[in-house]
Design a protein around this motif. Structure first.
Motif, PDB file in Angstrom:
ATOM      1  N   VAL A  50       0.854  -1.189   0.000  1.00 29.13           N
ATOM      2  CA  VAL A  50       0.000   0.000   0.000  1.00 29.13           C
ATOM      3  C   VAL A  50       0.886   1.234   0.000  1.00 29.13           C
ATOM      4  O   VAL A  50       2.006   1.198   0.537  1.00 29.13           O
ATOM      5  CB  VAL A  50      -0.965  -0.012   1.216  1.00 29.13           C
ATOM      6  CG1 VAL A  50      -0.204  -0.023   2.533  1.00 29.13           C
ATOM      7  CG2 VAL A  50      -1.952   1.142   1.152  1.00 29.13           C
ATOM      8  N   ILE A  51       0.389   2.312  -0.613  1.00 25.53           N
ATOM      9  CA  ILE A  51       1.177   3.542  -0.685  1.00 25.53           C
ATOM     10  C   ILE A  51       0.287   4.757  -0.507  1.00 25.53           C
ATOM     11  O   ILE A  51      -0.868   4.765  -0.930  1.00 25.53           O
ATOM     12  CB  ILE A  51       1.935   3.638  -2.027  1.00 25.53           C
ATOM     13  CG1 ILE A  51       2.977   4.754  -1.993  1.00 25.53           C
ATOM     14  CG2 ILE A  51       0.969   3.807  -3.198  1.00 25.53           C
ATOM     15  CD1 ILE A  51       3.987   4.686  -3.126  1.00 25.53           C
ATOM     16  N   LEU A  52       0.852   5.769   0.130  1.00 24.54           N
ATOM     17  CA  LEU A  52       0.197   7.071   0.206  1.00 24.54           C
ATOM     18  C   LEU A  52       1.076   8.064  -0.542  1.00 24.54           C
ATOM     19  O   LEU A  52       2.235   8.284  -0.180  1.00 24.54           O
ATOM     20  CB  LEU A  52       0.004   7.520   1.656  1.00 24.54           C
ATOM     21  CG  LEU A  52      -0.734   8.842   1.834  1.00 24.54           C
ATOM     22  CD1 LEU A  52      -2.129   8.797   1.214  1.00 24.54           C
ATOM     23  CD2 LEU A  52      -0.825   9.200   3.309  1.00 24.54           C
ATOM     24  N   LEU A  53       0.519   8.635  -1.600  1.00 23.73           N
ATOM     25  CA  LEU A  53       1.200   9.678  -2.357  1.00 23.73           C
ATOM     26  C   LEU A  53       0.890  11.013  -1.704  1.00 23.73           C
ATOM     27  O   LEU A  53      -0.267  11.281  -1.338  1.00 23.73           O
ATOM     28  CB  LEU A  53       0.710   9.695  -3.806  1.00 23.73           C
ATOM     29  CG  LEU A  53       0.897   8.418  -4.619  1.00 23.73           C
ATOM     30  CD1 LEU A  53       0.334   8.598  -6.022  1.00 23.73           C
ATOM     31  CD2 LEU A  53       2.355   8.007  -4.669  1.00 23.73           C
ATOM     32  N   VAL A  61      -2.870  14.817  -0.723  1.00 25.75           N
ATOM     33  CA  VAL A  61      -2.611  13.385  -0.832  1.00 25.75           C
ATOM     34  C   VAL A  61      -3.510  12.818  -1.917  1.00 25.75           C
ATOM     35  O   VAL A  61      -4.558  13.384  -2.247  1.00 25.75           O
ATOM     36  CB  VAL A  61      -2.868  12.645   0.509  1.00 25.75           C
ATOM     37  CG1 VAL A  61      -1.859  13.064   1.565  1.00 25.75           C
ATOM     38  CG2 VAL A  61      -4.289  12.835   1.001  1.00 25.75           C
ATOM     39  N   ILE A  62      -3.078  11.682  -2.465  1.00 26.27           N
ATOM     40  CA  ILE A  62      -3.875  10.969  -3.467  1.00 26.27           C
ATOM     41  C   ILE A  62      -4.472   9.730  -2.803  1.00 26.27           C
ATOM     42  O   ILE A  62      -3.749   8.891  -2.258  1.00 26.27           O
ATOM     43  CB  ILE A  62      -3.023  10.539  -4.679  1.00 26.27           C
ATOM     44  CG1 ILE A  62      -2.419  11.754  -5.393  1.00 26.27           C
ATOM     45  CG2 ILE A  62      -3.842   9.674  -5.640  1.00 26.27           C
ATOM     46  CD1 ILE A  62      -3.414  12.665  -6.069  1.00 26.27           C
ATOM     47  N   LEU A  63      -5.792   9.625  -2.845  1.00 23.97           N
ATOM     48  CA  LEU A  63      -6.514   8.461  -2.339  1.00 23.97           C
ATOM     49  C   LEU A  63      -7.407   7.927  -3.450  1.00 23.97           C
ATOM     50  O   LEU A  63      -7.526   8.526  -4.515  1.00 23.97           O
ATOM     51  CB  LEU A  63      -7.336   8.830  -1.098  1.00 23.97           C
ATOM     52  CG  LEU A  63      -6.524   9.302   0.114  1.00 23.97           C
ATOM     53  CD1 LEU A  63      -7.451   9.804   1.222  1.00 23.97           C
ATOM     54  CD2 LEU A  63      -5.623   8.193   0.628  1.00 23.97           C
ATOM     55  N   ILE A  82     -13.033   4.857   0.854  1.00 24.25           N
ATOM     56  CA  ILE A  82     -11.897   5.714   0.496  1.00 24.25           C
ATOM     57  C   ILE A  82     -10.662   5.083   1.112  1.00 24.25           C
ATOM     58  O   ILE A  82     -10.641   4.776   2.308  1.00 24.25           O
ATOM     59  CB  ILE A  82     -12.102   7.146   1.017  1.00 24.25           C
ATOM     60  CG1 ILE A  82     -13.313   7.781   0.326  1.00 24.25           C
ATOM     61  CG2 ILE A  82     -10.840   7.984   0.785  1.00 24.25           C
ATOM     62  CD1 ILE A  82     -13.709   9.126   0.896  1.00 24.25           C
ATOM     63  N   GLU A  83      -9.649   4.884   0.273  1.00 29.35           N
ATOM     64  CA  GLU A  83      -8.451   4.207   0.760  1.00 29.35           C
ATOM     65  C   GLU A  83      -7.220   4.605  -0.033  1.00 29.35           C
ATOM     66  O   GLU A  83      -7.317   5.169  -1.119  1.00 29.35           O
ATOM     67  CB  GLU A  83      -8.643   2.695   0.746  1.00 29.35           C
ATOM     68  CG  GLU A  83      -9.073   2.116  -0.581  1.00 29.35           C
ATOM     69  CD  GLU A  83      -9.492   0.651  -0.483  1.00 29.35           C
ATOM     70  OE1 GLU A  83      -8.642  -0.180  -0.121  1.00 29.35           O
ATOM     71  OE2 GLU A  83     -10.646   0.356  -0.792  1.00 29.35           O
ATOM     72  N   ALA A  84      -6.070   4.273   0.521  1.00 35.76           N
ATOM     73  CA  ALA A  84      -4.802   4.469  -0.180  1.00 35.76           C
ATOM     74  C   ALA A  84      -4.678   3.407  -1.268  1.00 35.76           C
ATOM     75  O   ALA A  84      -5.257   2.323  -1.181  1.00 35.76           O
ATOM     76  CB  ALA A  84      -3.642   4.373   0.807  1.00 35.76           C
ATOM     77  N   CYS A  85      -3.916   3.705  -2.278  1.00 35.40           N
ATOM     78  CA  CYS A  85      -3.667   2.774  -3.383  1.00 35.40           C
ATOM     79  C   CYS A  85      -2.970   1.526  -2.848  1.00 35.40           C
ATOM     80  O   CYS A  85      -1.990   1.621  -2.105  1.00 35.40           O
ATOM     81  CB  CYS A  85      -2.790   3.486  -4.409  1.00 35.40           C
ATOM     82  SG  CYS A  85      -2.157   2.430  -5.716  1.00 35.40           S
ATOM     83  N   LEU A 161      -6.889  15.114  -2.342  1.00 36.13           N
ATOM     84  CA  LEU A 161      -7.501  15.807  -1.215  1.00 36.13           C
ATOM     85  C   LEU A 161      -6.471  16.603  -0.434  1.00 36.13           C
ATOM     86  O   LEU A 161      -5.325  16.154  -0.274  1.00 36.13           O
ATOM     87  CB  LEU A 161      -8.128  14.795  -0.252  1.00 36.13           C
ATOM     88  CG  LEU A 161      -9.236  13.898  -0.792  1.00 36.13           C
ATOM     89  CD1 LEU A 161      -9.579  12.822   0.225  1.00 36.13           C
ATOM     90  CD2 LEU A 161     -10.460  14.728  -1.122  1.00 36.13           C
ATOM     91  N   PRO A 162      -6.871  17.746   0.114  1.00 37.59           N
ATOM     92  CA  PRO A 162      -5.989  18.424   1.054  1.00 37.59           C
ATOM     93  C   PRO A 162      -5.716  17.489   2.238  1.00 37.59           C
ATOM     94  O   PRO A 162      -6.629  16.803   2.722  1.00 37.59           O
ATOM     95  CB  PRO A 162      -6.801  19.655   1.488  1.00 37.59           C
ATOM     96  CG  PRO A 162      -7.755  19.892   0.355  1.00 37.59           C
ATOM     97  CD  PRO A 162      -8.096  18.518  -0.155  1.00 37.59           C
ATOM     98  N   PHE A 163      -4.484  17.451   2.678  1.00 36.00           N
ATOM     99  CA  PHE A 163      -4.094  16.556   3.763  1.00 36.00           C
ATOM    100  C   PHE A 163      -4.956  16.757   5.006  1.00 36.00           C
ATOM    101  O   PHE A 163      -5.416  15.793   5.621  1.00 36.00           O
ATOM    102  CB  PHE A 163      -2.608  16.760   4.087  1.00 36.00           C
ATOM    103  CG  PHE A 163      -2.115  15.926   5.235  1.00 36.00           C
ATOM    104  CD1 PHE A 163      -2.151  14.541   5.182  1.00 36.00           C
ATOM    105  CD2 PHE A 163      -1.615  16.528   6.387  1.00 36.00           C
ATOM    106  CE1 PHE A 163      -1.688  13.766   6.242  1.00 36.00           C
ATOM    107  CE2 PHE A 163      -1.154  15.765   7.447  1.00 36.00           C
ATOM    108  CZ  PHE A 163      -1.199  14.384   7.380  1.00 36.00           C
ATOM    109  N   GLU A 164      -5.192  18.004   5.379  1.00 35.35           N
ATOM    110  CA  GLU A 164      -5.994  18.281   6.579  1.00 35.35           C
ATOM    111  C   GLU A 164      -7.420  17.757   6.419  1.00 35.35           C
ATOM    112  O   GLU A 164      -8.020  17.275   7.373  1.00 35.35           O
ATOM    113  CB  GLU A 164      -5.983  19.772   6.918  1.00 35.35           C
ATOM    114  CG  GLU A 164      -4.617  20.301   7.339  1.00 35.35           C
ATOM    115  CD  GLU A 164      -4.042  19.639   8.591  1.00 35.35           C
ATOM    116  OE1 GLU A 164      -4.818  19.207   9.471  1.00 35.35           O
ATOM    117  OE2 GLU A 164      -2.800  19.550   8.689  1.00 35.35           O
TER     118      GLU A 164
END
Length: 193
Positions: A50-53, A61-63, A82-85, A161-164
């Protein structure tokens, strides 16, 4: 090193339709020297990554969002999550897997990833080890729309999405996926974003 207190007596395949569900019977030697015979089911779907960009400049971030049947049958009215790649290793090493999955699912081609840890996600019933990665992204890395592979039945929406906002979505219950929560919290704990 094998645990000397555990002796596998038998393994019975209960299902091998999508992945493999085994019933394992084993002896477990307790501290007092007595032995318990126990049977448990273990679901083997292979290991994954799994990865979080994330983007430091835009603080985004990209979800992804996709339908997840198990959540639907357990109270998620839409079944959308909604999840990380993420993806299964499919005989690749974790780093190659996550680079491939990132391109397929999000449309971003990344070359540098950072492994941050690995974890058993549901050790009471699933054998999977999940390898966790993070990577910086920029718009120049976007080479395709993403969305997953049609032949794998994937219908994935890519979210920037904005990180916050993503962090707030944990509190609101919009993000309920454990791996995604762990990655978002990692970025915050380590002051990456």
């Amino acid at each position: 090193m094998q645990n000397p207190n555990v002796s596998i007596l038998s393994t019975e395949i209960l299902s091998d339709n999508w992945y493999t569900l085994n019933k394992v019977t084993y002896n477990f030697t307790k501290k007092d020297g007595t032995t318990d015979t126990q049977s448990r089911e273990a679901y083997d779907r292979g290991n994954g990554a799994v990865i979080l960009l994330y983007n430091k400049i835009s603080q985004t971030v990209i979800l992804t969002r996709q339908f997840r049947l198990p959540t639907y049958i357990n109270g998620n009215a839409s079944g959308m999550l909604i999840e990380a790649c993420a993806g299964l290793l499919d005989n690749d090493n974790p780093e190659e897997c996550i680079k491939r999955e990132t391109e397929e699912e999000t449309g971003y081609k990344i070359s540098m990833v950072e492994k941050i840890f690995e974890s058993y996600m549901s050790p009471g019933s699933v054998t999977e080890i999940l390898y966790f990665f993070i990577a910086e992204y920029s718009q120049e890395m976007k080479i395709a729309d993403g969305g997953g592979l049609e032949e794998e039945g994937e219908h994935i929406e890519v979210l920037e999405l904005p990180f916050e906002d993503a962090l707030a979505m944990i509190d609101s219950g919009e993000i309920k996926d454990a791996k995604t929560i762990m990655l978002l919290q990692h970025l915050r704990i380590k002051n990456i974003l």
